[in-house]
Design a protein around this motif. Structure first.
Motif, PDB file in Angstrom:
ATOM      1  N   UNK A  17       0.843  -1.207   0.000  1.00 19.61           N
ATOM      2  CA  UNK A  17       0.000   0.000   0.000  1.00 19.61           C
ATOM      3  C   UNK A  17       0.878   1.257   0.000  1.00 19.61           C
ATOM      4  N   UNK A  18       1.949   1.194   0.767  1.00 21.96           N
ATOM      5  CA  UNK A  18       2.863   2.345   0.824  1.00 21.96           C
ATOM      6  C   UNK A  18       3.521   2.574  -0.535  1.00 21.96           C
ATOM      7  N   UNK A  19       3.734   1.500  -1.258  1.00 26.09           N
ATOM      8  CA  UNK A  19       4.338   1.586  -2.601  1.00 26.09           C
ATOM      9  C   UNK A  19       3.536   2.539  -3.487  1.00 26.09           C
ATOM     10  N   UNK A  20       2.218   2.532  -3.276  1.00 28.52           N
ATOM     11  CA  UNK A  20       1.341   3.416  -4.052  1.00 28.52           C
ATOM     12  C   UNK A  20       1.037   4.695  -3.273  1.00 28.52           C
ATOM     13  N   UNK A  21       1.779   4.930  -2.215  1.00 29.99           N
ATOM     14  CA  UNK A  21       1.449   5.987  -1.279  1.00 29.99           C
ATOM     15  C   UNK A  21       1.709   7.397  -1.782  1.00 29.99           C
ATOM     16  N   UNK A  22       1.204   8.351  -0.990  1.00 31.35           N
ATOM     17  CA  UNK A  22       1.346   9.766  -1.325  1.00 31.35           C
ATOM     18  C   UNK A  22       2.000  10.477  -0.136  1.00 31.35           C
ATOM     19  N   UNK A  23       2.499  11.676  -0.390  1.00 31.69           N
ATOM     20  CA  UNK A  23       3.022  12.484   0.706  1.00 31.69           C
ATOM     21  C   UNK A  23       1.871  13.260   1.339  1.00 31.69           C
ATOM     22  N   UNK A  24       1.929  13.465   2.656  1.00 34.25           N
ATOM     23  CA  UNK A  24       0.866  14.246   3.303  1.00 34.25           C
ATOM     24  C   UNK A  24       0.899  15.695   2.838  1.00 34.25           C
ATOM     25  N   UNK A  25      -0.177  16.358   3.099  1.00 34.47           N
ATOM     26  CA  UNK A  25      -0.250  17.800   2.883  1.00 34.47           C
ATOM     27  C   UNK A  25       0.301  18.461   4.148  1.00 34.47           C
ATOM     28  N   UNK A  26       1.474  19.078   4.030  1.00 35.25           N
ATOM     29  CA  UNK A  26       2.178  19.579   5.208  1.00 35.25           C
ATOM     30  C   UNK A  26       1.354  20.612   5.961  1.00 35.25           C
ATOM     31  N   UNK A  27       1.471  20.576   7.294  1.00 35.33           N
ATOM     32  CA  UNK A  27       0.795  21.552   8.136  1.00 35.33           C
ATOM     33  C   UNK A  27       0.219  20.900   9.384  1.00 35.33           C
ATOM     34  N   UNK A  28      -0.476  21.660  10.196  1.00 28.91           N
ATOM     35  CA  UNK A  28      -1.074  21.128  11.417  1.00 28.91           C
ATOM     36  C   UNK A  28      -2.389  20.447  11.051  1.00 28.91           C
ATOM     37  N   UNK A  29      -2.511  19.184  11.381  1.00 27.50           N
ATOM     38  CA  UNK A  29      -3.659  18.378  10.967  1.00 27.50           C
ATOM     39  C   UNK A  29      -4.196  17.571  12.156  1.00 27.50           C
ATOM     40  N   UNK A  30      -5.440  17.164  12.055  1.00 31.52           N
ATOM     41  CA  UNK A  30      -6.005  16.238  13.032  1.00 31.52           C
ATOM     42  C   UNK A  30      -5.552  14.831  12.673  1.00 31.52           C
ATOM     43  N   UNK A  31      -4.960  14.158  13.629  1.00 25.78           N
ATOM     44  CA  UNK A  31      -4.419  12.820  13.369  1.00 25.78           C
ATOM     45  C   UNK A  31      -4.880  11.841  14.441  1.00 25.78           C
ATOM     46  N   UNK A  32      -5.104  10.621  14.014  1.00 27.48           N
ATOM     47  CA  UNK A  32      -5.253   9.515  14.952  1.00 27.48           C
ATOM     48  C   UNK A  32      -3.908   8.800  14.968  1.00 27.48           C
ATOM     49  N   UNK A  33      -3.325   8.725  16.159  1.00 22.71           N
ATOM     50  CA  UNK A  33      -1.957   8.225  16.292  1.00 22.71           C
ATOM     51  C   UNK A  33      -1.985   6.880  16.988  1.00 22.71           C
ATOM     52  N   UNK A  34      -1.435   5.896  16.337  1.00 25.79           N
ATOM     53  CA  UNK A  34      -1.424   4.541  16.863  1.00 25.79           C
ATOM     54  C   UNK A  34      -0.565   4.455  18.131  1.00 25.79           C
ATOM     55  N   UNK A  35      -0.751   3.393  18.923  1.00 27.43           N
ATOM     56  CA  UNK A  35       0.049   3.243  20.146  1.00 27.43           C
ATOM     57  C   UNK A  35       1.553   3.262  19.889  1.00 27.43           C
ATOM     58  N   UNK A  36       1.968   2.767  18.723  1.00 26.64           N
ATOM     59  CA  UNK A  36       3.400   2.744  18.437  1.00 26.64           C
ATOM     60  C   UNK A  36       3.993   4.145  18.522  1.00 26.64           C
ATOM     61  N   UNK A  37       3.172   5.136  18.192  1.00 27.47           N
ATOM     62  CA  UNK A  37       3.661   6.519  18.207  1.00 27.47           C
ATOM     63  C   UNK A  37       3.283   7.231  19.501  1.00 27.47           C
ATOM     64  N   UNK A  38       2.109   6.900  20.069  1.00 33.44           N
ATOM     65  CA  UNK A  38       1.726   7.595  21.305  1.00 33.44           C
ATOM     66  C   UNK A  38       2.687   7.219  22.439  1.00 33.44           C
ATOM     67  N   UNK A  39       3.192   5.987  22.413  1.00 34.91           N
ATOM     68  CA  UNK A  39       4.207   5.606  23.401  1.00 34.91           C
ATOM     69  C   UNK A  39       5.455   6.449  23.270  1.00 34.91           C
ATOM     70  N   UNK A  40       5.790   6.774  22.032  1.00 34.34           N
ATOM     71  CA  UNK A  40       6.960   7.619  21.787  1.00 34.34           C
ATOM     72  C   UNK A  40       6.724   9.023  22.360  1.00 34.34           C
ATOM     73  N   UNK A  41       5.481   9.510  22.261  1.00 39.65           N
ATOM     74  CA  UNK A  41       5.167  10.817  22.867  1.00 39.65           C
ATOM     75  C   UNK A  41       5.367  10.747  24.381  1.00 39.65           C
ATOM     76  N   UNK A  42       4.892   9.632  24.980  1.00 36.79           N
ATOM     77  CA  UNK A  42       5.049   9.482  26.430  1.00 36.79           C
ATOM     78  C   UNK A  42       6.525   9.504  26.822  1.00 36.79           C
ATOM     79  N   UNK A  43       7.345   8.822  26.047  1.00 30.58           N
ATOM     80  CA  UNK A  43       8.764   8.728  26.404  1.00 30.58           C
ATOM     81  C   UNK A  43       9.539   9.983  26.024  1.00 30.58           C
ATOM     82  N   UNK A  44       9.517  10.285  24.723  1.00 23.48           N
ATOM     83  CA  UNK A  44      10.395  11.349  24.218  1.00 23.48           C
ATOM     84  C   UNK A  44       9.901  12.740  24.588  1.00 23.48           C
ATOM     85  N   UNK A  45       8.615  12.971  24.339  1.00 19.45           N
ATOM     86  CA  UNK A  45       8.124  14.349  24.420  1.00 19.45           C
ATOM     87  C   UNK A  45       7.752  14.758  25.835  1.00 19.45           C
ATOM     88  N   UNK A  46       7.305  13.799  26.643  1.00 22.43           N
ATOM     89  CA  UNK A  46       6.956  14.121  28.027  1.00 22.43           C
ATOM     90  C   UNK A  46       8.030  13.601  28.978  1.00 22.43           C
TER      91      UNK A  46
END
Lengths: 460, 432
Positions: free
Chosen positions: A218-247
């Protein structure tokens, strides 16, 4: 006899002191498109002495740990502390160690055979090569380590812990229609145990590898996001990173002392009332944490460190020294990696607490945004500004998943981003294969639910 | 050194007696004296005594490696046995080999008799200079050390190299603070052979601390544009790592993911761009005498005047791909240009000065995105306001073809030579 000699040596210290003995074995196997390119094993052992003197530390370490060497190390550590106190005194007075802590890990260490790892990795690689012939490249990596720590403190405390850990990493790449390669990787199985605890028949991983391949195509056919501040649903793989790195890093007390954004913010609202974050010691949400730590490397009994409760910053992570400076409870966050390393304030198992929402409802709630599913690396600084590399995700259009995304990056400021969290899913996923790179690389785990928030996403 | 040679000989004998067709060993003994400061105050002195043996056995074209941090005979002999056992259970690969015989050499470089007291004095003076010259800078962490040691590298082809070296290094992480406001952290490393050096005079200390103070007035960038990004020396390694890894490294060429896999001898960058890997150079403190594969190290060009001259392949990668191994795995140098930075900025007019880049791992084709940290807008031909929350994205391969200038000024930190390089075609995006 030797044990008593060490106890006598360390107890002679005038203030807080430790002697730590470590042993470890490490095994790593790497297969690259059918070729065994890495067949690595190692054994290490050594001792460290650390002595506190009026606010400063002296440390000495060696790969030898006989009685003569330990006496030499202890004397060298005391001399280092004395020299520093004489030239640059902090004048913080005595530290002490409080009541002694005793803990003995009674698990039996099982030997890891290099052949087991090689056979497993080659079989998994063979399956991938046979099942997905269109791949540009594929790799399989297996890591199996086990460390042993024995700690003696000047107050008579003693602990012995073992830290087995293993995991498998599979990576694949494929050319896009315009001839540019795209990649994906994931961790399969593993945890805080021995190889045979988690891995038997490679076929048990085939379903997961299939999902990775599907996402890659699927990524092979993928597109680049439209840069800027967006509403996102973030999977646990990334929310854990927020807990560790950002907080997490901003509330490590040594960074707080250096002026992190969390300085003076205890008691303040730093996140949505839906958000709670804890650095768990050994048990989380009623289950064993992925990388349990019972006693830290200063001899403090480990307890959970609540960081954010219902959006309010509740505290910092400490070692004995910083807890004394701040007048806060020390919950045992002082950890060292190699035998030669001094303990630093480190996270253990850091996670955002789950909410009550269903992931599918969270996605359905987004009119125009992104669902971000995998991350590769992350970095944050003491202002709380963070960046994570995102390797997999999807557009969300009118509540439905759309096209896959190519590699991108998200960024934000932790205490601002967390205030935008308005939905959290009802489960927690952990990532236990990561390392934190604060001076010494050390194993950590991080986790969380899926969260809905506003972040800055890179793109074209 | 004689004892290390004896252990190397013991290990090689044990490896062959256990069945290795070919074998190599690296025997080391070293010491580190480390000085730490945290939150602006010295906090720790650490003495580390290390030793160990790293072994590689090749048996029937199958490779095994084993390392142990002990020079005890029983440990070395047991390690040799385990190393050969690991090779026996491995998988055959015709490209597995050990270094070929060259003239055996003994190298002595850098500091072999450290003056730790003088170095400690220099560190104290540095912290005092910092407080006096830049009172708004918080020294979040300083890790400074003398590292020195001896090493013997030997293999069953008759290679025998010895090395003795040492140097002083200072790694600094800092931020600026004023009236409750603080900047993002930044960091730099410096290597020197002079224990009495005034550290504030080395590298680009004053420039970097001065910029951090200017960052106290940073503001988020609003909007989006595609333009020129001047990568400062602190950000340039992001580009170099992609060149030496995703574009010319082992994995990329073995697996065929490199966009430059068929471009040897062809133009891949603007002709103003020259990237070399240096074994030694008058501008460097670091010296590399022996490559990580066990060959004598020689400086070489990866890109000369925009033309791809060599890949950065290991001996194994070279044998797998039929290419040539890199002659050095030492320090990197980007050749400075003739134009002063101020003139370069004036000529560019508008763009961004990227002083640190914090991004995801770039894709194998060079696509990247990330945060421009500690960075500044370029407006009207001068370096203007500092930025927060600003992202940049683009493609490194395309950027190398679109270089707008290379500065005369370069960071000489002892282990690299890095000027400012201006790239076109970079997307800059802010919050809105």
């Amino acid at each position: 006899m030797f044990d008593q000699t060490i106890r006598d040596l360390v107890s002679a210290a005038a203030d807080h002191a430790e002697i730590r003995l470590q042993r470890g074995e490490a095994h790593r196997v790497s297969v690259l498109s059918g070729k065994l390119v890495g067949n690595v094993s190692s054994r290490s052992a050594g001792a460290m002495a650390r002595v506190y003197n009026n606010g400063v530390w002296g440390v000495a370490s060696s790969c030898s740990s006989d009685e003569t060497e330990l006496r030499r190390l202890f004397a060298a550590a005391a001399e280092n502390a004395s020299l520093l106190n004489a030239r640059r005194p902090k004048n913080r007075g005595p530290l002490g160690s409080g009541a002694p802590v005793f803990y003995e890990d009674r698990r039996v260490i099982r030997k890891t055979e290099q052949k087991q790892l090689i056979d497993f990795a080659m079989a998994l690689d063979s399956h991938i090569g046979g099942s997905y012939p269109g791949l540009l490249s594929r790799s399989v990596g297996l890591i199996a380590n086990c460390g042993q720590k024995t700690l003696y403190t000047e107050n008579g405390g003693f602990s012995y812990q073992i830290f087995p850990r293993c995991y498998a990493v599979v990576a694949m790449s494929v050319d896009t229609p315009d001839g540019e390669p795209v990649e994906l990787f994931d961790v399969f199985g593993g945890g805080a145990g021995f190889f045979t605890d988690f891995y038997g028949d490679p076929a048990a991983l085939y379903a997961g590898v299939d999902r990775l391949y599907t996402e890659l195509m699927q990524k092979r056919e993928g597109v680049f996001p439209n840069a800027g501040v967006r509403t996102c649903v973030i999977d646990p793989a990334i929310s854990g990173m927020i807990a560790h790195e950002a907080v997490g890093h901003t509330v490590e007390a040594d960074f707080v002392l250096a002026g992190s954004v969390a300085k003076g913010a205890v008691g303040q609202a730093v996140a949505s009332p839906l958000v709670s974050i804890t650095d768990f010691a050994h048990t989380a949400f009623g289950q064993a944490a992925p990388l349990p730590v019972r006693v830290d490397d200063e001899g403090t009994l480990c307890a959970d460190a609540p960081l954010i409760r219902d959006g309010i910053l509740t505290g910092y992570m400490h070692n004995a020294e910083s807890a004394a400076v701040f007048g806060m409870e020390n919950r045992g966050n002082a950890r060292a990696n190699a035998y030669s390393d001094e303990p630093l304030i480190r996270m253990r198992n850091t996670a955002i607490h789950p909410g009550t929402d269903k992931l599918e409802n969270m996605i359905a709630s987004v009119e125009d945004g992104y669902y971000l599913t995998r991350t590769q690396n992350g970095q944050a600084d003491t202002t709380g500004e963070f960046m994570f590399g995102v390797t997999s995700g999807y557009e969300i259009k009118n509540g439905k998943l759309g096209r896959a995304l190519r590699d991108t990056t998200i960024s934000g400021v932790a205490f601002q981003t967390l205030k935008t969290v308005d939905m959290l899913s009802d489960g927690v996923n952990w990532d236990f294969a990561g390392h934190c790179g604060k001076k010494q690389p050390i194993a950590v785990s991080m986790g969380g639910p899926a969260i809905r928030c506003r972040v800055n996403i890179g793109g074209r | 050194m004689e004892q290390l040679k004896q252990i190397a000989s013991l290990a090689l004998s044990a490896l062959t007696e256990n069945g290795a067709d070919q074998a190599q060993v690296s025997v080391v003994r070293g010491e580190v004296e480390e000085y730490n400061a945290d939150a602006g105050e010295f906090s720790l002195i650490r003495s580390v005594f290390t030793e160990g043996v790293a072994m590689k056995a090749v048996t029937g074209h199958k490779k095994g490696t084993f390392s142990v941090n002990s020079l005890e005979e029983t440990e070395v002999l047991d390690g040799a046995r385990q190393c050969v056992e690991a090779s026996l259970v491995g998988a055959p690969d015709e490209a597995v080999a050990i270094a070929e015989k060259e003239e055996n050499r003994d190298f002595v470089s850098g500091v072999t008799e450290p003056d730790k007291a003088a170095f400690f004095d220099s560190l104290i003076r540095f912290t005092e200079d910092l407080k006096a010259e830049f009172p708004e800078i918080m020294l979040e962490q300083m890790i400074a050390s003398f590292s020195g040691g001896k090493r013997v590298f030997a293999n069953t082809n008759g290679v025998l190299f010895t090395e003795a070296d040492g140097s002083y290094s200072v790694s600094v992480m800092y931020s600026a603070h004023r009236d409750g406001a603080s900047t993002s952290f930044n960091y730099f490393d410096i290597e020197t052979l002079d224990p009495n050096a005034r550290i504030m005079d080395l590298g680009m200390c004053r420039t970097m601390f001065g910029r951090a103070v200017a960052e106290l007035d940073a503001a988020p960038f609003n909007g989006k544009f595609v333009g020129t990004a001047v990568f400062a020396p602190g950000a340039l390694p992001e580009v170099i790592d992609v060149i030496t890894g995703a574009f010319t490294g082992d994995y990329a060429l073995i697996e065929g993911t490199s966009p430059w896999r068929d471009r040897l001898g062809q133009k891949v960058a603007d002709e103003s761009f020259t990237l070399s890997v240096l074994s030694r150079d008058p501008r460097l403190v670091s010296e590399e005498n022996i490559t990580s594969d066990g060959y004598l190290s020689e400086s070489f060009d990866v890109i000369r005047n925009g033309v791809l001259k060599a890949f950065c392949l290991s001996d194994y990668g070279a044998r797998r791909t039929g290419g040539l191994r890199a002659k050095s795995t030492g320090s990197v140098a980007v050749e400075p240009g003739e134009e002063p930075l101020a003139d370069l900025v004036r000529r560019i007019g508008d763009g961004i000065l990227v002083c640190r880049f914090s991004g995801g791992e770039p894709a194998s084709n060079g696509d990247f995105s990330g945060v421009a940290k500690n960075s500044f807008l370029i407006r009207g031909g001068r370096i203007a306001g500092a930025l927060t929350e600003t992202m940049i994205s683009g493609n490194f391969a395309a950027m190398l073809r679109d270089i707008r200038g290379v500065s005369k000024e370069a960071l000489l930190d002892g282990s690299s030579v890095l000027p400012y390089v201006a790239f076109g075609g970079v997307t800059v995006s802010g919050k809105d």
